[in-house]
Design a protein around this motif. Structure first.
Motif, PDB file in Angstrom:
ATOM      1  N   UNK A  12       0.861  -1.181   0.000  1.00 43.56           N
ATOM      2  CA  UNK A  12       0.000   0.000   0.000  1.00 43.56           C
ATOM      3  C   UNK A  12       0.895   1.227   0.000  1.00 43.56           C
ATOM      4  N   UNK A  13       0.523   2.250  -0.761  1.00 42.69           N
ATOM      5  CA  UNK A  13       1.372   3.434  -0.832  1.00 42.69           C
ATOM      6  C   UNK A  13       1.207   4.353   0.371  1.00 42.69           C
ATOM      7  N   UNK A  14       0.225   4.106   1.207  1.00 42.54           N
ATOM      8  CA  UNK A  14       0.011   4.937   2.386  1.00 42.54           C
ATOM      9  C   UNK A  14       0.607   4.256   3.620  1.00 42.54           C
ATOM     10  N   UNK A  39       4.800   0.364  -3.300  1.00 44.46           N
ATOM     11  CA  UNK A  39       4.327   0.434  -4.686  1.00 44.46           C
ATOM     12  C   UNK A  39       4.520  -0.930  -5.346  1.00 44.46           C
ATOM     13  N   UNK A  40       4.033  -1.054  -6.564  1.00 46.40           N
ATOM     14  CA  UNK A  40       4.065  -2.341  -7.237  1.00 46.40           C
ATOM     15  C   UNK A  40       5.453  -2.852  -7.546  1.00 46.40           C
ATOM     16  N   UNK A  60      -4.514   1.397  -6.357  1.00 46.38           N
ATOM     17  CA  UNK A  60      -4.051   2.674  -6.919  1.00 46.38           C
ATOM     18  C   UNK A  60      -2.800   3.144  -6.194  1.00 46.38           C
ATOM     19  N   UNK A  61      -1.652   2.913  -6.857  1.00 46.84           N
ATOM     20  CA  UNK A  61      -0.349   3.272  -6.297  1.00 46.84           C
ATOM     21  C   UNK A  61       0.518   3.880  -7.395  1.00 46.84           C
ATOM     22  N   UNK A  66      -1.578  -1.770  -8.480  1.00 49.02           N
ATOM     23  CA  UNK A  66      -1.795  -3.099  -7.930  1.00 49.02           C
ATOM     24  C   UNK A  66      -2.158  -4.147  -8.959  1.00 49.02           C
ATOM     25  N   UNK A  67      -2.852  -3.754 -10.017  1.00 49.80           N
ATOM     26  CA  UNK A  67      -3.230  -4.717 -11.056  1.00 49.80           C
ATOM     27  C   UNK A  67      -1.986  -5.240 -11.770  1.00 49.80           C
TER      28      UNK A  67
END
Length: 225
Positions: A12-14, A39-40, A60-61, A66-67
């Motif tokens: 997670x980016x947060x 991030x991914x 959403x990163x 993430x996809x």
């Protein structure tokens, strides 16, 4: 019953989300937090190093979402299960995540005990879907989207150059990116169009008007960079 703790990675980016998840995960003896990523790209690298059993993945990163991270991880490590944990229940995101190889799709308002249950279920190969995700899938079946709807603008650009017969190196030069980046885009295009070769991708693209049917070959002889 498994005898070893389930190895979990959080992506997670947060930082506050990662911190919250890690705090409650450590309260369970059968769960072992082995890595965190922001991030991914970092997730793919850490997956190679830490070898988690289950990944809790945001969508959403920056840098790599993430996809794409899920797709890359599942290609490299098909034994790793990915649980999407996101704030977004949109139909397109649900489809993309599951097509990329995620086993479960949950929202961030999911109760802590439900998330832990989903981790345990994923470890044993059982999916868990939020009600909103299930509803999105039902809607998708009743309202199918056109082929190529999920291609990004950059992927369409790469696809156009593929249709012109350019190699990965030529595409990299044209777009001023690395060959590995082009290779990644091509792999993503093949996956999204559900084909196995570049030729098939171009054929499908032309059938569905994703590229110009008579794309002229690009000449580099007189080009200046």
């Amino acid at each position: 019953m498994h005898t070893q703790a389930i190895r979990v990675m959080i992506v997670d980016d947060q930082a506050v989300v990662r911190s919250g998840l890690s705090t409650f995960l450590t309260a369970f003896d059968d769960l072992n937090l082995v890595a965190e990523a922001g991030n991914g790209y970092e997730a793919v690298r850490l997956c190679d190093e830490k070898k988690p059993d289950v990944i809790i993945m945001d969508l959403k990163m920056p840098e790599m979402d993430g996809v794409e991270a899920t797709r890359a991880i599942r290609l490299r490590h098909p034994e790793v299960q990915v649980i999407v944990l996101t704030s977004f229940p949109e139909e397109g995101l649900v489809q993309k995540a599951l097509q990329a190889g995620a086993i479960s799709y949950l929202l961030k308002n999911t109760a802590a005990d439900e998330l832990v249950a989903a981790v345990r279920a994923a470890y044993h190969g059982r999916p868990t879907l939020a009600p909103e995700a299930t509803q999105a899938l039902i809607h998708a079946v009743n309202h199918p989207r056109p082929v190529g709807h999920d291609l990004t603008s950059r992927e369409l650009e790469v696809l156009e150059l593929l249709a012109r017969g350019l190699s990965n190196l030529e595409i990299a030069d044209r777009l001023v990116v690395s060959r590995s980046t082009v290779k990644f885009h091509v792999s993503s295009i093949l996956a999204k169009l559900d084909v196995s070769t570049r030729t098939e991708a171009v054929s499908v693209a032309m059938q569905h008007n994703l590229v110009q049917e008579k794309a002229a070959p690009v000449s580099y002889h007189h080009m200046r960079w």
